[in-house]
Write a protein that holds these residues in place. Structure first.
Motif, PDB file in Angstrom:
ATOM      1  N   PRO A  60      -0.512  -1.612  -9.711  1.00  0.00           N
ATOM      2  CA  PRO A  60      -1.339  -2.794  -9.413  1.00  0.00           C
ATOM      3  C   PRO A  60      -2.047  -2.707  -8.059  1.00  0.00           C
ATOM      4  O   PRO A  60      -3.052  -3.388  -7.855  1.00  0.00           O
ATOM      5  CB  PRO A  60      -0.320  -3.946  -9.420  1.00  0.00           C
ATOM      6  N   CYS A  61      -1.526  -1.899  -7.138  1.00  0.00           N
ATOM      7  CA  CYS A  61      -2.097  -1.812  -5.797  1.00  0.00           C
ATOM      8  C   CYS A  61      -2.454  -0.364  -5.472  1.00  0.00           C
ATOM      9  O   CYS A  61      -1.812   0.564  -5.946  1.00  0.00           O
ATOM     10  CB  CYS A  61      -1.114  -2.342  -4.757  1.00  0.00           C
ATOM     11  N   ARG A  62      -3.464  -0.226  -4.635  1.00  0.00           N
ATOM     12  CA  ARG A  62      -3.850   1.104  -4.185  1.00  0.00           C
ATOM     13  C   ARG A  62      -2.874   1.616  -3.126  1.00  0.00           C
ATOM     14  O   ARG A  62      -2.283   0.836  -2.385  1.00  0.00           O
ATOM     15  CB  ARG A  62      -5.263   1.095  -3.627  1.00  0.00           C
ATOM     16  N   THR A  63      -2.758   2.938  -3.054  1.00  0.00           N
ATOM     17  CA  THR A  63      -1.897   3.571  -2.063  1.00  0.00           C
ATOM     18  C   THR A  63      -2.756   4.198  -0.980  1.00  0.00           C
ATOM     19  O   THR A  63      -3.685   4.963  -1.274  1.00  0.00           O
ATOM     20  CB  THR A  63      -1.007   4.654  -2.715  1.00  0.00           C
ATOM     21  N   ARG A  64      -2.489   3.879   0.279  1.00  0.00           N
ATOM     22  CA  ARG A  64      -3.245   4.428   1.389  1.00  0.00           C
ATOM     23  C   ARG A  64      -2.787   5.842   1.716  1.00  0.00           C
ATOM     24  O   ARG A  64      -1.673   6.250   1.399  1.00  0.00           O
ATOM     25  CB  ARG A  64      -3.103   3.532   2.613  1.00  0.00           C
ATOM     26  N   ASN A  65      -3.639   6.581   2.386  1.00  0.00           N
ATOM     27  CA  ASN A  65      -3.360   7.982   2.694  1.00  0.00           C
ATOM     28  C   ASN A  65      -2.258   8.134   3.728  1.00  0.00           C
ATOM     29  O   ASN A  65      -1.438   9.045   3.645  1.00  0.00           O
ATOM     30  CB  ASN A  65      -4.634   8.673   3.199  1.00  0.00           C
ATOM     31  N   THR A  90       0.820  -1.221   0.000  1.00  0.00           N
ATOM     32  CA  THR A  90       0.000   0.000   0.000  1.00  0.00           C
ATOM     33  C   THR A  90       0.849   1.264   0.000  1.00  0.00           C
ATOM     34  O   THR A  90       0.307   2.371   0.002  1.00  0.00           O
ATOM     35  CB  THR A  90      -0.914   0.012   1.232  1.00  0.00           C
ATOM     36  N   ASP A  91       2.170   1.120   0.026  1.00  0.00           N
ATOM     37  CA  ASP A  91       3.055   2.294   0.052  1.00  0.00           C
ATOM     38  C   ASP A  91       4.075   2.307  -1.084  1.00  0.00           C
ATOM     39  O   ASP A  91       4.693   3.339  -1.337  1.00  0.00           O
ATOM     40  CB  ASP A  91       3.811   2.352   1.386  1.00  0.00           C
TER      41      ASP A  91
END
Length: 609
Positions: free
Chosen positions: A447-452, A298-299
């Motif tokens: 491919p993956c979402r990045t968290r806030n 996520t990072d």
């Protein structure tokens, strides 16, 4: 446009054909043959210290025979950049007409002029003439050191030159100058010596310059006359066929790449097997209790700081990759003949301006993908990232050459031409490429979402620090090219003609391959330690090769050359810094794109499984 009928249209068409043929002749370097007795113009060019190839002065700055009015030859941009300043001489050379000892001129030298010649000879000044695009080299004088007690120091001036010219049919094949069986005229400290039976007092000296011309028939065809010049040995030969060294480097590189690929594939296979135990779940459902590169999914695609600078580095690196590839391919096609003075210089200037669109496109396209907003500033930064240091370095070097009176100092017209090429071609193409890249840029394929909220990075061991990665990532690509780097330096900062462009292409491919593989390996080790700040690290890891190249340039200057003096040193270290910067930009760009492709692959594979 040809209009009209009959004779007018036919004459116009013939004129167009004639112009086309002339342009083709000039482009391909074809020569017009001579007839017996035709004048073969000999141009005097430059003089300079033997050990400082870039410290050159106009031949007529020395007290030598010169016409009343000096007529200079029109030169190409590459010739001017190479320090050429060709001017017509007093030598009367006729095709296939031998000339025995003939007086060129008689000079009365003042004491100051004698001292100038003595100083030039003691610094091993050589001269360069040009006859039918063939460079002719020779030393201005002769120096002899003998004995210890008493010590003898003799300085003599060559006043007779014997020109030996080879021909085949109607073409000149080769030419050189000889002083064999000729005694130099001694230059005493106080002048006032008797020379050629003429006694001159009052601190002056009279010398008579003479020359002779001898023609020899050669069986070498005109199309191969470059081989004759290449085999000539006025300057010491340091370049040899070094296939064994290249094969050795190639074997080491293949072993290194194989080792990296096999290890990474085995490790990744184990990682995939361990991470994909659960049959369900994508990237967002992975167990947070695990560790390694999976946990930072996520990072890992969190955009880096200094986006604009990063994109500018990638854009200019892509530009130099394109430029270097084009130069090597043109050389392989035989477009850089040794008789075409400054051809590589001219091609480099033109290609640098034309490939500016590549830097603008790559930089602005990726800048838009990573949500950059100030795209106008990004284009300006991209266009000035290399051109600004280049202009500053050139200003310093050119000022030193101008102060010393060297022919390497560019005239005002050339400076305006280069500035115009950048302002009217390079900079606009950067803008056009940037606009096209911005409009055609898609979304960043993560491919993956990045968290806030960013994840905290654990403390890393010393061997995963940036300095260590830069040392490893810079040294390995440098070691792959270290052998060839000596020959390149001997060509650029020496007097050799580099002709092994096939080897150069192989070494260039090896350099890029090693840089890409080392970058992928270092990026994997970085991610396995749960450090997701790989963006700038990937650029710096193999981009540090430029530091090793600059350190090697210092070593070359001190231990492999005899260069000295302010003029030569300023040019050497100034342009060596720029060379190191070019390598850093190229390899940094290759390293980044390789790491990005690798990271996308492993996280996409993880999600798909």
């Amino acid at each position: 446009m040809c209009r009209g009928t009959g004779r007018t249209s036919g004459g116009c068409q013939r004129m167009m054909v004639l112009h086309s043929v002339l342009i083709l002749f000039l482009f391909l370097g074809w020569a017009f043959g001579y007839k017996i007795g035709d004048n073969v113009t000999l141009y005097v060019n430059k003089v300079g210290p033997y050990h400082n190839p870039q410290e050159t002065y106009h031949y007529y700055t020395l007290p030598v025979c010169r016409p009343e009015k000096v007529h200079h030859k029109s030169l190409s941009l590459g010739e001017v950049l190479d320090g050429d300043r060709m001017a017509e001489s007093l030598y009367n050379i006729r095709f296939k007409k031998n000339v025995e000892k003939t007086i060129l001129c008689q000079l009365t030298l003042s004491e100051k002029q004698v001292d100038e010649l003595r100083e030039a000879i003691e610094e091993l000044y050589y001269f360069e003439f040009v006859l039918d695009d063939i460079p002719i080299w020779g030393f201005v004088g002769y120096i002899e050191e003998s004995g210890f007690l008493p010590h003898s120091h003799k300085v003599g001036l060559w006043t007779h030159l014997d020109f030996n010219i080879e021909y085949n049919g109607d073409y000149v094949i080769f030419a050189n100058v000889s002083v064999k069986d000729v005694k130099p005229v001694p230059l005493e400290e106080g002048a006032g010596a008797a020379v050629g039976g003429v006694g001159v007092g009052g601190g002056s000296l009279t010398v008579t310059h003479t020359y002779s011309v001898h023609w020899f028939e050669s069986s070498l065809p005109y199309s191969r006359r470059a081989e004759r010049l290449r085999d000539y040995s006025f300057f010491p030969k340091t370049l040899e066929i070094h296939w064994l060294s290249i094969i050795n480097s190639l074997v080491l590189v293949v072993l290194l790449l194989g080792f990296v690929i096999i290890i990474l594939m085995r490790v990744l296979k184990n990682d995939f097997a361990r991470y994909n135990v659960e049959e369900e779940g994508g990237c967002d459902d992975l167990d947070q209790g695990d560790n390694g590169w999976k946990i930072i999914h996520t990072d890992v695609f969190r955009f880096p700081p200094f986006k604009s600078l990063l994109c500018a580095v990638l854009g200019v690196g892509a530009q130099f990759l394109t430029l270097a590839t084009a130069i090597i391919l043109m050389a392989l096609l035989g477009m850089f003949n040794v008789h075409r003075h400054g051809a590589i210089n001219s091609a480099s200037i033109v290609l640098y301006a034309l490939t500016s669109c590549v830097s603008g496109y790559v930089s602005c396209s990726f800048y838009t993908q990573i949500n950059g907003q100030r795209w106008v500033w990004n284009i300006i930064l991209t266009s000035s990232l290399f051109s600004a240091p280049l202009f500053f370095t050139w200003s310093v070097v050119n000022s030193v050459h101008w102060w010393s009176g060297s022919t390497q100092a560019l005239p005002a017209t050339t400076v305006l031409l280069l500035l115009g090429a950048w302002l009217l071609v390079g900079f606009p193409l950067t803008i056009i490429g940037g606009i096209v890249g911005k409009n055609r840029a898609g979304s960043f394929q993560a491919p993956c979402r990045t968290r806030n909220i960013p994840r905290q990075i654990p403390t890393q061991p010393w061997y995963k620090h940036t300095i260590v990665h830069m040392a490893i990532g810079g040294f390995l690509p440098f070691s792959a090219i270290s052998v060839e780097l000596y020959y390149i330096f001997a060509t650029v900062w020496g007097r050799e003609h580099y002709t092994l462009y096939g080897i150069l292409l192989c070494v260039f491919a090896i350099l890029l391959s090693v840089g890409a593989c080392i970058s992928v390996a270092l990026t994997y080790f970085l991610l396995s330690g749960e450090d997701y700040q790989w963006w700038w690290r990937s650029v710096l890891s193999t981009g540090s090769t430029g530091i090793f190249i600059f350190v090697y340039s210092v070593f070359y200057y001190r231990n492999r050359s005899s260069m000295s003096g302010l003029v030569q040193s300023t040019e050497f270290f100034g342009y060596s810094l720029l060379t190191a910067m070019v390598f850093s930009l190229m390899l940094g760009s290759v390293s980044f794109w390789s790491s990005l492709a690798f990271i996308r692959y492993i996280y996409r594979s993880l999600k798909m499984d």
